[in-house]
Design an enzyme around this catalytic site. Structure first.
Site, mmCIF file in Angstrom:
data_model
loop_
_atom_site.group_PDB
_atom_site.id
_atom_site.type_symbol
_atom_site.label_atom_id
_atom_site.label_comp_id
_atom_site.label_asym_id
_atom_site.label_seq_id
_atom_site.Cartn_x
_atom_site.Cartn_y
_atom_site.Cartn_z
ATOM 1 N N CYS A 2 0.740 -1.074 0.197
ATOM 2 C CA CYS A 2 0.005 0.479 -0.161
ATOM 3 C C CYS A 2 0.957 1.281 -0.369
ATOM 4 O O CYS A 2 1.844 1.169 -0.202
ATOM 5 C CB CYS A 2 -1.279 0.430 0.835
ATOM 6 S SG CYS A 2 -0.253 0.283 2.907
ATOM 7 N N HIS A 29 5.567 -5.111 9.382
ATOM 8 C CA HIS A 29 6.220 -6.733 9.832
ATOM 9 C C HIS A 29 6.677 -7.674 8.743
ATOM 10 O O HIS A 29 5.538 -8.493 8.204
ATOM 11 C CB HIS A 29 4.694 -7.102 10.306
ATOM 12 C CG HIS A 29 3.954 -6.315 11.202
ATOM 13 N ND1 HIS A 29 5.041 -6.017 12.893
ATOM 14 C CD2 HIS A 29 2.784 -5.214 11.562
ATOM 15 C CE1 HIS A 29 3.973 -5.356 13.439
ATOM 16 N NE2 HIS A 29 3.274 -4.589 12.865
ATOM 17 N N CYS A 83 0.786 7.329 8.109
ATOM 18 C CA CYS A 83 0.582 6.724 7.142
ATOM 19 C C CYS A 83 -0.601 8.297 7.376
ATOM 20 O O CYS A 83 -1.280 8.147 8.636
ATOM 21 C CB CYS A 83 -0.240 6.015 6.747
ATOM 22 S SG CYS A 83 -0.810 5.425 5.516
ATOM 23 N N GLU A 113 0.031 0.320 16.226
ATOM 24 C CA GLU A 113 -1.906 1.054 15.938
ATOM 25 C C GLU A 113 -2.556 1.773 16.926
ATOM 26 O O GLU A 113 -2.943 2.665 16.612
ATOM 27 C CB GLU A 113 -2.011 1.010 14.496
ATOM 28 C CG GLU A 113 -2.803 2.599 13.806
ATOM 29 C CD GLU A 113 -4.158 1.351 12.785
ATOM 30 O OE1 GLU A 113 -3.348 0.931 11.886
ATOM 31 O OE2 GLU A 113 -5.059 2.170 12.512
ATOM 32 N N THR A 148 -7.092 0.629 11.333
ATOM 33 C CA THR A 148 -7.579 1.026 10.058
ATOM 34 C C THR A 148 -7.088 -0.812 9.131
ATOM 35 O O THR A 148 -8.045 -0.995 8.464
ATOM 36 C CB THR A 148 -6.225 1.599 9.029
ATOM 37 O OG1 THR A 148 -4.850 0.501 8.967
ATOM 38 C CG2 THR A 148 -6.433 3.416 9.690
ATOM 39 N N SER A 206 1.870 -9.984 10.511
ATOM 40 C CA SER A 206 1.564 -8.548 9.787
ATOM 41 C C SER A 206 0.404 -9.576 10.182
ATOM 42 O O SER A 206 -0.787 -10.430 9.790
ATOM 43 C CB SER A 206 2.093 -9.392 8.104
ATOM 44 O OG SER A 206 0.735 -8.492 7.631
ATOM 45 N N ASN A 208 -2.682 -7.689 9.397
ATOM 46 C CA ASN A 208 -3.340 -7.391 7.910
ATOM 47 C C ASN A 208 -3.071 -9.005 6.977
ATOM 48 O O ASN A 208 -4.221 -9.535 5.998
ATOM 49 C CB ASN A 208 -3.559 -6.133 6.849
ATOM 50 C CG ASN A 208 -1.938 -6.581 6.251
ATOM 51 O OD1 ASN A 208 -2.429 -6.670 5.145
ATOM 52 N ND2 ASN A 208 -1.527 -5.619 6.419
ATOM 53 N N SER A 250 2.710 -4.988 3.398
ATOM 54 C CA SER A 250 3.388 -4.767 3.380
ATOM 55 C C SER A 250 4.258 -5.395 2.319
ATOM 56 O O SER A 250 5.451 -5.551 3.637
ATOM 57 C CB SER A 250 3.709 -4.233 4.810
ATOM 58 O OG SER A 250 3.747 -6.491 5.882
HETATM 59 S S1 SF4 Z 1 -2.322 -0.225 5.037
HETATM 60 FE FE1 SF4 Z 1 -1.835 1.439 6.953
HETATM 61 S S2 SF4 Z 1 -0.111 1.727 6.271
HETATM 62 FE FE2 SF4 Z 1 -0.766 1.018 4.650
HETATM 63 S S3 SF4 Z 1 -3.070 2.420 3.529
HETATM 64 FE FE3 SF4 Z 1 -3.505 1.156 4.744
HETATM 65 S S4 SF4 Z 1 -3.700 2.468 7.120
HETATM 66 FE FE4 SF4 Z 1 -2.059 2.588 5.698
#
Ligand code: SF4
Length: 283
Positions: A2, A29, A83, A113, A148, A206, A208, A250
């Site tokens: 991202c 991560h 971010c 975060e 997020t 990580s 996400n 990431s």
């Molecule tokens: S995952 Fe985290 S770093 Fe990536 S765009 Fe979303 S808020 Fe921003």
């Protein structure tokens, strides 16, 4: 990857060219990215007292104003790689608190975060599962925001649970799940619904990436999480016609490319095997 993570890495490399730099926590991560930063001489410290350079960098995950002030009071120069979409979440939480809501964050309590989102609040709750919602105390006004990278479907489900649990309370929800996370999740659902096997590339720690694995597993029974191409096992693809490939926010493109190449190598070998089996049948 991202834009938030990409920009944070670029900022770290830019500052490392100017002088010694320490990153506070994992910028991402992902071990591959972290070793590339280490190769540039960038140090990583988990806590401020361990920082040995005059400049430290806050990661894309952000931090609280209180933490920034404490760090600057120690004489350290702070570079913020937070971010912009994490800043949006911070502003949402600050607005909820200012308007008298008891803040509830949907996310992982100890994630950096979430610690940043809650670090300026005196009272708040963090929930991740239904049981956490059931354990909440009643407040006349509840203000809900999310980490997020949480799956938006799960966030919406927990918000409705909060509303059902506290019908007398005013519940205000601000959707702070970032757009790249939403797009990735919906693309992963579409892809996993069509695939026999899904490979998710990303760091073991990580958040996400883990969420993507869980999402894909709801639509495909054969989901594997890999960090690099070295983790890919040929037997995973036995009998598979369609392989889906996705990655956490990431994960660098070259890591994904190598995983894809490894999968394609396996696919080519399978095609070759079928071709030679057919040829020997014809003989
Ligand atoms: S995952 Fe985290 S770093 Fe990536 S765009 Fe979303 S808020 Fe921003």
């Amino acid at each position: 990857m991202c834009f938030g993570v990409r920009d944070a890495i670029a900022l770290a490399l830019e500052h490392a060219d100017v002088g010694p730099l320490t990153i506070l926590g994992d910028l991402v991560h992902n071990p591959t990215v972290l070793s590339a930063l280490e190769a540039k001489g960038i140090a990583v410290a988990q806590d401020v007292p361990d920082v040995r350079t005059p400049t430290l960098m806050v990661t894309a995950h952000g931090t609280s104003e209180r933490n920034l002030a404490r760090t600057r009071a120690l004489g350290l120069t702070v570079v913020e790689a937070t971010c912009p979409l994490v800043h949006v979440a911070h502003r949402a939480v600050a607005a909820l608190a200012r308007d008298g809501y008891h803040v509830v964050i949907i996310g992982q309590r100890n994630h950096v975060e979430v610690r940043g989102l809650t670090g300026d609040l005196d009272r708040f709750d963090v929930v991740l599962e239904d049981d956490d919602v059931l354990a909440l105390d009643e407040h006349p006004r509840l203000g809900v925001a999310a980490q997020t990278t949480q799956p938006v479907e799960k966030v919406r489900r927990l918000v409705s649970l909060i509303r059902r649990r506290f019908p007398q309370s005013e519940v205000r929800f601000i959707d702070t799940v970032c757009k790249p996370t939403k797009q990735r999740q919906s693309a992963a659902i579409e892809m996993a619904s069509q695939a026999d096997v899904v490979i998710v590339v990303g760091g073991r720690t990580s958040n996400n990436t883990h969420e993507l694995v869980k999402t894909c597993a709801r639509y495909c029974t054969r989901v594997h999480h890999v960090q690099t191409d070295a983790d890919v096992r040929p037997e995973w693809f036995d009998g598979a016609e369609v392989v889906g490939l996705t990655a956490g926010t990431s994960t660098p493109d070259d890591v994904i490319d190598r995983v894809e190449a490894r999968i394609r190598l396996r696919a080519d070998a399978t095609v070759d095997k079928f071709a030679s089996a057919r040829a020997s049948l014809r003989r």
